[in-house]
Design an enzyme around this catalytic site. Structure first.
Site, PDB file in Angstrom:
ATOM      1  N   CYS A  88     -44.226  -4.641  33.414  1.00 21.63           N
ATOM      2  CA  CYS A  88     -44.719  -5.999  33.570  1.00 21.63           C
ATOM      3  C   CYS A  88     -44.940  -6.587  32.172  1.00 21.63           C
ATOM      4  CB  CYS A  88     -46.023  -5.955  34.364  1.00 21.63           C
ATOM      5  SG  CYS A  88     -46.292  -7.440  35.300  1.00 21.63           S
ATOM      6  N   CYS A 128     -42.185  -8.690  37.078  1.00 17.19           N
ATOM      7  CA  CYS A 128     -42.252 -10.109  36.730  1.00 17.19           C
ATOM      8  C   CYS A 128     -40.992 -10.481  35.966  1.00 17.19           C
ATOM      9  CB  CYS A 128     -43.497 -10.415  35.907  1.00 17.19           C
ATOM     10  SG  CYS A 128     -43.537  -9.620  34.307  1.00 17.19           S
ATOM     11  N   CYS A 163     -37.211  -6.654  28.920  1.00 18.44           N
ATOM     12  CA  CYS A 163     -37.219  -5.191  28.966  1.00 18.44           C
ATOM     13  C   CYS A 163     -36.145  -4.652  28.030  1.00 18.44           C
ATOM     14  CB  CYS A 163     -36.929  -4.728  30.400  1.00 18.44           C
ATOM     15  SG  CYS A 163     -36.941  -2.939  30.581  1.00 18.44           S
TER      16      CYS A 163
END
Length: 135
Positions: free
Chosen positions: A10, A82, A89
């Site tokens: 997240c 999210c 990422c």
């Protein structure tokens, strides 16, 4: 070799991914090693702790941490919670299964305490439902 790793990611590793880690350990802990992390580490949200206490899961001792490339590289399943985590990422290695669960950020909920709690509960319960379907 140990159990497969599931990694919940997240933005700040304070709410959604912390609740997912606690629920994941409770529901999948016999079959998976469960971790969570964020693009940044914002600390564990006290409201997330409170909402998890309601269902008998204590996440007080979980740490808010940034994404660890070693864990990421060893993961069997990486789940982003999210859009920010999905966009930012680090590159997930080939062969690692990924899933995206776009969930509202309960930390951004506004209104009375009861209205805020309702958003936290809805997100918590949605995470629980999805984790129960992982296996």
């Amino acid at each position: 070799m140990g159990k497969p790793i599931i990694y919940f990611l997240c933005t700040g590793n304070s709410c959604r991914s912390q609740m997912a880690e606690g629920l994941g350990k409770e529901i999948l802990g016999d079959e998976w090693d469960v971790y969570s992390a964020g693009i940044e580490a914002h600390g564990v949200n006290p409201k997330a702790v409170e909402m998890m206490d309601e269902i008998g899961i204590d996440i007080r001792n979980q740490k808010s941490s940034v994404i660890d490339s070693n864990i990421l590289n060893q993961s069997s399943l990486v789940i982003t919670l999210c859009g920010d985590a999905k966009e930012n990422c680090p590159v997930v290695p080939k062969g690692v299964e990924t899933a995206h669960w776009g969930l509202v950020d309960p930390a951004k909920a506004e209104g009375t305490e009861e209205e805020v709690n309702k958003v936290f509960r809805e997100v918590r319960d949605e995470i629980k439902r999805r984790i129960e379907n992982v296996n």
